[in-house]
Scaffold this active site. Structure first.
Site, mmCIF file in Angstrom:
data_model
loop_
_atom_site.group_PDB
_atom_site.id
_atom_site.type_symbol
_atom_site.label_atom_id
_atom_site.label_comp_id
_atom_site.label_asym_id
_atom_site.label_seq_id
_atom_site.Cartn_x
_atom_site.Cartn_y
_atom_site.Cartn_z
ATOM 1 N N SER A 92 0.865 -1.178 0.000
ATOM 2 C CA SER A 92 0.000 0.000 0.000
ATOM 3 C C SER A 92 0.894 1.217 0.000
ATOM 4 O O SER A 92 2.086 1.121 0.252
ATOM 5 C CB SER A 92 -0.894 0.010 1.242
ATOM 6 O OG SER A 92 -1.728 1.154 1.257
ATOM 7 N N ARG B 65 -0.458 -4.108 -6.983
ATOM 8 C CA ARG B 65 -1.666 -4.715 -6.393
ATOM 9 C C ARG B 65 -2.890 -3.969 -6.890
ATOM 10 O O ARG B 65 -2.881 -2.741 -7.008
ATOM 11 C CB ARG B 65 -1.603 -4.618 -4.864
ATOM 12 C CG ARG B 65 -2.719 -5.377 -4.129
ATOM 13 C CD ARG B 65 -2.550 -6.866 -4.286
ATOM 14 N NE ARG B 65 -3.445 -7.639 -3.438
ATOM 15 C CZ ARG B 65 -4.650 -8.075 -3.810
ATOM 16 N NH1 ARG B 65 -5.136 -7.781 -5.004
ATOM 17 N NH2 ARG B 65 -5.380 -8.812 -2.990
ATOM 18 N N CYS C 260 4.212 -14.041 -11.402
ATOM 19 C CA CYS C 260 3.003 -13.395 -10.888
ATOM 20 C C CYS C 260 3.234 -12.774 -9.508
ATOM 21 O O CYS C 260 3.712 -13.436 -8.583
ATOM 22 C CB CYS C 260 1.871 -14.415 -10.820
ATOM 23 S SG CYS C 260 0.321 -13.775 -10.182
ATOM 24 N N THR D 144 -7.012 1.609 5.011
ATOM 25 C CA THR D 144 -6.566 0.800 6.145
ATOM 26 C C THR D 144 -7.462 1.014 7.360
ATOM 27 O O THR D 144 -7.838 0.062 8.053
ATOM 28 C CB THR D 144 -5.109 1.128 6.502
ATOM 29 O OG1 THR D 144 -4.272 0.878 5.366
ATOM 30 C CG2 THR D 144 -4.622 0.278 7.663
ATOM 31 N N CYS E 194 -1.337 -9.590 -8.157
ATOM 32 C CA CYS E 194 -2.051 -8.310 -8.150
ATOM 33 C C CYS E 194 -3.522 -8.466 -8.502
ATOM 34 O O CYS E 194 -4.330 -7.596 -8.193
ATOM 35 C CB CYS E 194 -1.380 -7.306 -9.093
ATOM 36 S SG CYS E 194 -1.639 -7.627 -10.851
ATOM 37 N N CYS F 196 -0.761 -6.570 -17.367
ATOM 38 C CA CYS F 196 -0.044 -7.303 -16.315
ATOM 39 C C CYS F 196 1.253 -6.571 -15.984
ATOM 40 O O CYS F 196 2.075 -6.328 -16.867
ATOM 41 C CB CYS F 196 0.268 -8.724 -16.768
ATOM 42 S SG CYS F 196 1.326 -9.613 -15.590
ATOM 43 N N CYS G 296 -5.339 -9.336 -13.981
ATOM 44 C CA CYS G 296 -5.801 -10.143 -15.112
ATOM 45 C C CYS G 296 -7.197 -10.686 -14.868
ATOM 46 O O CYS G 296 -8.035 -10.733 -15.786
ATOM 47 C CB CYS G 296 -4.821 -11.272 -15.399
ATOM 48 S SG CYS G 296 -4.507 -12.359 -13.988
#
Length: 545
Positions: free
Chosen positions: A53, A298, A514, A334, A517, A489, A520
């Protein structure tokens, strides 16, 4: 761990909401002399390994959960000092008034991963059992279609799905109540929402892709607590997004870029837009002479108030970003995620203590308590700001100003969202984008970046990126959209390859790259890609992101 375990509450995911719910459950046990067993299953190799984050945190929920967090050494070390909001053109930066939602007085610039590691210590100190490295594959149901537990992903399968010499079957973890705290677009949460039709009263969720780097910059460029956000260049005027630059301690800064996944041009690459952004004169001068320390990406929920699904289902509840409590104009989620976990804990504790079972009796009760909380009030007030940008940057800014300064969040209407995967234009109607090659000083290629995310998956395991129809990757994605998965991606997972001259193209999936995140799974035009959990402990291993 044995092949079967039993707890009162099992929590899937050791993020802010999952850890907060576990802590609150154990606090209530202490306060009222009860004893509930609580377990957290975390797919990352350690708590915090998959946490990414910005992050600037509003400590509101933390103040409620652990009022003396300062004395207990919570890693909130840098208090926000100065906000700056910029509009960028290709060469210039124009300072704009900082919107009230983006003012950060009283907030802290943090590593969310490090906060989760600290919360995990507090949870374990209260008796919570935390098992990192265990991804959850599926829910377990009883004869009444009620969730009674979860089962973890098997370990030690080869690429064909056959057991190897290190094979371990999945562990069944039974519970009186299951809390799903998987984060944005969680795989099990997605299935549960479909099974129980939890989105029937909600608008479609809309998402952004956040890409972040951690840099160590020259001391003269570092100002602890300084916060900068930008909009405008390099994105076109129809694409929602912008950047963040947060100054941490030790000459480190978090710099990142968020692109709304409702973008239209299939030739656009959010990753390359971020690399291009760093070449802006105002940004490059900050980074020159510094060193990139880490990289990650992410997806994040952007739907807000009108996209929150029903939170309760038989045997469990959705909390945190599994449901989608991000306050987009505030650029913070958060505090709302933590509060949702705390409310869930209080609700579950009450019913487990009184009734002995917290399954069907809980349906709707958690939802009502969230609606009566400050989460609902905060999100409702800003509900029309993000969807206002679907008509472009200028219209979005005008709408945001009206919503903020004139209507002050009490307008009688609610704007609607749309599905991100339906927004792409055909390639033949879109303009290709020529991105510059990386200079390996300020900008970098994707594979170099993946290396800095510490991502690792054993190559000899089943591919966790499933295609419902492999042929559709060519007949639809390639033929109509020029295979946008190659560009959306941020880790170079998808490639169109030809094995020889005049050979038919095929989609190659480099699953070991990968970074989890979920982009896709969200953006594929026909929803042909299904992200499922790989073997536990794989994926990125973020240090202090």
């Amino acid at each position: 761990m044995s092949d079967s375990l039993q707890y009162d509450v099992v929590i899937v995911g050791a993020g802010p909401s999952g850890l907060s719910s576990a802590i609150r459950l154990k606090q209530l046990c202490q306060e009222q002399g009860k004893n509930l067993s609580v377990c957290i299953l975390e797919k990352g190799s350690e708590v915090g390994a998959h946490i990414l984050s910005g992050a600037v945190i509003d400590p509101k929920a933390l103040n409620e959960l652990i009022p003396d967090w300062k004395e207990q050494g919570a890693p909130l070390n840098i208090q926000a000092q100065k906000d700056k909001f910029l509009f960028l053109t290709k060469r210039r930066a124009f300072r704009l008034p900082t919107p009230p939602q983006m003012k950060n007085h009283g907030n802290y610039v943090i590593s969310l991963g490090n906060l989760c590691r600290w919360l995990a210590q507090k949870a374990e100190g209260l008796g919570v059992e935390i098992y990192p490295g265990f991804a959850v594959a599926k829910a377990i149901f009883d004869d009444d279609d009620c969730v009674i537990g979860v089962e973890t992903t098997p370990m030690g399968l080869d690429a064909e799905g056959k057991p190897t010499d290190r094979y371990q079957e999945g562990v069944k973890v039974f519970a009186r109540h299951v809390l799903l705290a998987e984060g944005c677009h969680g795989s099990l949460s997605k299935e549960i929402m479909i099974k129980y039709n939890l989105r029937k009263d909600a608008q479609p969720q809309t998402y952004g892709l956040g890409i972040k780097e951690l840099w160590e910059v020259k001391p003269e460029n570092h100002h602890p607590g300084f916060i900068t956000h930008t909009i405008g260049w390099p994105l076109d005027r129809k694409t929602y997004g912008g950047s963040f630059i947060y100054h941490l301690e030790n000459n480190q800064i978090s710099i990142g870029f968020v692109v709304g996944l409702d973008y239209q041009n299939p030739y656009m690459s959010p990753y390359e837009e971020f690399q291009r952004f760093k070449q802006h004169p105002a940004i490059r001068s900050l980074l020159e002479g510094g060193k990139r320390m880490a990289y990650g990406a992410r997806a994040l929920n952007e739907g807000g108030y009108q996209s929150i699904p029903n939170l309760s289902f038989p045997g469990g509840s959705l909390i945190g970003c599994s449901a989608g409590f991000l306050n987009v104009p505030k650029i913070k989620g958060t505090h709302t995620a933590m509060k949702s976990g705390m409310i869930a804990a209080e609700t579950v504790f009450e019913f487990l203590s009184m009734n002995g079972k917290a399954n069907k009796v809980l349906l709707g009760e958690f939802d009502e308590r969230v609606k009566k909380s400050w989460i609902n009030k905060e999100l409702k007030k800003v509900r029309n700001i993000r969807p206002g940008f679907r008509w472009g940057l200028l219209s979005g800014l005008i709408n945001a100003a009206l919503e903020t300064y004139l209507f002050r969040g009490v307008m009688p209407w609610t704007l609607k969202h749309h599905k991100d995967n339906e927004s792409l234009k055909l390639a033949k109607n879109s303009k290709p984008i020529a991105y510059a090659k990386p200079d390996n000083i300020i900008s970098f290629d994707r594979l170099t970046s993946v290396f800095q995310s510490n991502t690792n998956h054993p190559e000899n395991q089943p591919c966790h990126l499933h295609l419902s129809d492999p042929e559709r990757a060519i007949s639809c994605n390639l033929a109509l959209y020029d295979s946008p998965e190659q560009r959306y991606c941020p880790a170079g997972v998808y490639e169109i390859v030809r094995d020889g001259d005049n050979q038919a193209p095929r989609l190659q999936i480099n699953a070991q790259n990968c970074v989890h995140c979920k982009t896709c799974d969200i953006k594929d035009p026909t929803q042909n890609i299904n992200w499922v959990p790989p073997e536990g402990g794989g994926g990125p291993r973020y240090p202090n992101m």
